[in-house]
Scaffold this active site. Structure first.
Site, PDB file in Angstrom:
ATOM      1  N   GLU A  16     124.481  68.638  61.763  1.00  0.00           N
ATOM      2  CA  GLU A  16     125.172  67.871  62.803  1.00  0.00           C
ATOM      3  C   GLU A  16     124.663  66.439  62.778  1.00  0.00           C
ATOM      4  OE1 GLU A  16     125.821  69.753  66.621  1.00  0.00           O
ATOM      5  OE2 GLU A  16     125.157  67.918  67.631  1.00  0.00           O
ATOM      6  N   ALA A  50     131.875  62.389  75.336  1.00  0.00           N
ATOM      7  CA  ALA A  50     132.643  63.081  76.381  1.00  0.00           C
ATOM      8  C   ALA A  50     133.410  62.081  77.236  1.00  0.00           C
ATOM      9  CB  ALA A  50     131.712  63.918  77.246  1.00  0.00           C
ATOM     10  N   ARG A 106     133.880  71.590  76.412  1.00  0.00           N
ATOM     11  CA  ARG A 106     134.213  71.001  77.710  1.00  0.00           C
ATOM     12  C   ARG A 106     133.633  69.596  77.809  1.00  0.00           C
ATOM     13  NH1 ARG A 106     131.239  72.828  83.110  1.00  0.00           N
ATOM     14  NH2 ARG A 106     129.640  71.556  82.091  1.00  0.00           N
ATOM     15  N   GLY A 107     132.365  69.427  77.412  1.00  0.00           N
ATOM     16  CA  GLY A 107     131.643  68.169  77.636  1.00  0.00           C
ATOM     17  C   GLY A 107     130.826  68.293  78.914  1.00  0.00           C
ATOM     18  N   ALA A 122     136.266  74.697  78.060  1.00  0.00           N
ATOM     19  CA  ALA A 122     136.547  74.689  76.625  1.00  0.00           C
ATOM     20  C   ALA A 122     137.656  75.680  76.288  1.00  0.00           C
ATOM     21  CB  ALA A 122     135.271  75.019  75.849  1.00  0.00           C
ATOM     22  N   TYR A 142     125.253  79.559  74.270  1.00  0.00           N
ATOM     23  CA  TYR A 142     123.954  79.188  74.852  1.00  0.00           C
ATOM     24  C   TYR A 142     123.028  80.407  74.919  1.00  0.00           C
ATOM     25  CZ  TYR A 142     126.786  75.190  75.879  1.00  0.00           C
ATOM     26  OH  TYR A 142     127.606  74.110  75.728  1.00  0.00           O
ATOM     27  N   HIS A 146     124.197  78.876  79.833  1.00  0.00           N
ATOM     28  CA  HIS A 146     124.529  77.482  80.172  1.00  0.00           C
ATOM     29  C   HIS A 146     124.012  77.193  81.580  1.00  0.00           C
ATOM     30  CE1 HIS A 146     126.899  73.968  81.351  1.00  0.00           C
ATOM     31  NE2 HIS A 146     127.027  73.727  80.064  1.00  0.00           N
ATOM     32  N   LYS A 162     136.375  82.375  75.930  1.00  0.00           N
ATOM     33  CA  LYS A 162     136.574  81.372  74.867  1.00  0.00           C
ATOM     34  C   LYS A 162     136.976  82.042  73.553  1.00  0.00           C
ATOM     35  CE  LYS A 162     132.622  78.737  75.169  1.00  0.00           C
ATOM     36  NZ  LYS A 162     131.769  77.522  75.196  1.00  0.00           N
ATOM     37  N   GLN A 173     123.504  76.392  71.149  1.00  0.00           N
ATOM     38  CA  GLN A 173     122.589  75.371  71.659  1.00  0.00           C
ATOM     39  C   GLN A 173     121.233  75.587  70.987  1.00  0.00           C
ATOM     40  OE1 GLN A 173     121.828  72.623  72.678  1.00  0.00           O
ATOM     41  NE2 GLN A 173     122.433  72.588  74.842  1.00  0.00           N
TER      42      GLN A 173
END
Ligand code: FAD
Length: 286
Positions: A16, A50, A106-107, A122, A142, A146, A162, A173
Site C-alpha cells: 500500500e 476521504a 466508508r472513510g 462501505a 478489523y 472497528h 459487506k 487493518q
C-alpha cells in the site's frame, strides 16, 4: 487482471502507498513506485482522501503509473463525503485508465465535515459499484473490531453485510499480535464469511510512527512490541531494524498459518519493503 483470481494461485503479497501531500514530492513517489515494482508484489494499492484534505487526482495518477509499470493497481475509494455524481466521476476516470480493482471504503468520519450520506457504509458503495461495471471489489476488515462497533462480533456481523453486498476479498487493518487476526478469521468463518482475507502488516520503523500508534491506531500493543519499541526508540537505526524484524516475524507466522495474503503498509518506504520482501521471498513466493 482481477485480484480475486490470484488468491486461487498463491499467497497474495501486496503493498500500500499513499499520495504525498505536496505535489513537489511527486517525483519521489514515482521513484518509490519503481523500487516497489522491482519487489514483484501481486498488486499495489493507493489510498484516497476521504474528502477535505489530500490529493485525490494524484491517487489516480499514481494508480495509472502502477499500471504502466505492468503491475496491478488497486484504487481505494472512500464514500462517506462524496455524492454519487462524484463517485461516478472517479469511476469513469478509473475506467479510462484501465483500473479495474477498487477497495471500497466508508472513510473516517471527520467531525469538521458533515457526511454527504448518499452512502452511509462501505456496503452501500459496494452495491453501487456492482451497478457501475465489472470491478474486482475489496473491502476493509478489523481483526480487533472497528472502533464504531461495540463488539468484535457486531463488527463481523456488519462485515458479512459487506461480503454479501459483493466484496470479493478483504484487507485487514494493521495489528501487532497475530492472535487477534486468527481469532477474527475463525469468527468470520463461523459467521459464513468465506472470501479471502489478507493480513495488514505495518512495519513500525521510526519514533513518529510509534507515537501515532499509541495515540490513534487502536491496535493492541503486545508486551513484546512495546518492549522492542521502548528499548530502541532513541536509536533510529536499531529501531528501524527492530521494526523490520518484528514485521518479518509476523509475516512468517501468518504464512505458516495459511493466511490468504499479506498486505504491507509500506508508508512509501521502499527500503523497509525491500528488507521484508527479501526476508520472506522463499516463504511467500513473491
Ligand atoms: P464500514 O464497512 O462502513 O464500517 C464502519 C462501521 O460501521 C463499523 O463499525 C461497521 O461494523 C459498521 N457497519 C458497516 N456496515 C454496516 C451496516 N450495513 N449497518 C450498520 N453498521 C454497519 N480511509 C480513507 O479515507 N482512505 C483510504 O484510502 C483508506 N484506506 C484503508 C485501507 C484499509 C486496508 C483499511 C483497513 C482502512 C482504510 N481506511 C481508509 C480507513 C477506513 O475508511 C476507516 O476505518 C473507516 O472508519 C471505516 O471504513 P469501512 O469501509 O470499514 O466502513
Amino acid at each position: 487482471m482481477k485480484i480475486r483470481e490470484i488468491f486461487n494461485e498463491k499467497t497474495v503479497y501486496s503493498f500500500e502507498v499513499f499520495p504525498p501531500k505536496s505535489t513537489s514530492s511527486v517525483d519521489v513517489i514515482y521513484h518509490t513506485l519503481d523500487e516497489l515494482n522491482d519487489l514483484d508484489p501481486d498488486f499495489i494499492s493507493v489510498t484516497y482522501s476521504a474528502g477535505g484534505s489530500g490529493n485525490s487526482s494524484l491517487a489516480l495518477d499514481i494508480a495509472s503509473r502502477i499500471k504502466s509499470c505492468g503491475r496491478i493497481p488497486v484504487l481505494h475509494l472512500p464514500c462517506i463525503n462524496y455524492t454519487k455524481e462524484q463517485i461516478d466521476q472517479t469511476l469513469e476516470a478509473a475506467k479510462r485508465l484501465g483500473i479495474e480493482n477498487i477497495l471500497a471504503l466508508r472513510g473516517d468520519i471527520n467531525p469538521d465535515i458533515p457526511p454527504v450520506e448518499e452512502f452511509r457504509h462501505a456496503s452501500d458503495l459496494i452495491r453501487y459499484l456492482k451497478t457501475r461495471g465489472d470491478f474486482d471489489i475489496a473491502a476493509a476488515c478489523y481483526p480487533e473490531g472497528h472502533p464504531d462497533s461495540d463488539t468484535l462480533e457486531e463488527d463481523v456481523d456488519n462485515l458479512k453485510i459487506k461480503v454479501e453486498a459483493g466484496a470479493d476479498h478483504l484487507i485487514s487493518q494493521l495489528f501487532f499480535d497475530n492472535e487477534y487476526f486468527y481469532n477474527f478469521r475463525d469468527l468470520a468463518a463461523k459467521k459464513g464469511i468465506n472470501v479471502p482475507i489478507e493480513a495488514g502488516i505495518m512495519p513500525v520503523t521510526n519514533k513518529k510512527q510509534i507515537e501515532r500508534m499509541v495515540t490513534t491506531c487502536g491496535a493492541s500493543l503486545p508486551r513484546k512490541f512495546v518492549k522492542v519499541m521502548q528499548r530502541y526508540e532513541n536509536n533510529p537505526e536499531a529501531l528501524r531494524d527492530a521494526g523490520i524484524a518484528y514485521a518479518i516475524d509476523q509475516v512468517v507466522d501468518l504464512a505458516a498459518d495459511n493466511a490468504d495474503g499479506i498486505h504491507l503498509y509500506t508508508m512509501n518506504n521502499s527500503y523497509v519493503a525491500r528488507k521484508i520482501s527479501e526476508a520472506v521471498k522463499g516463504i511467500i513466493g513473491t
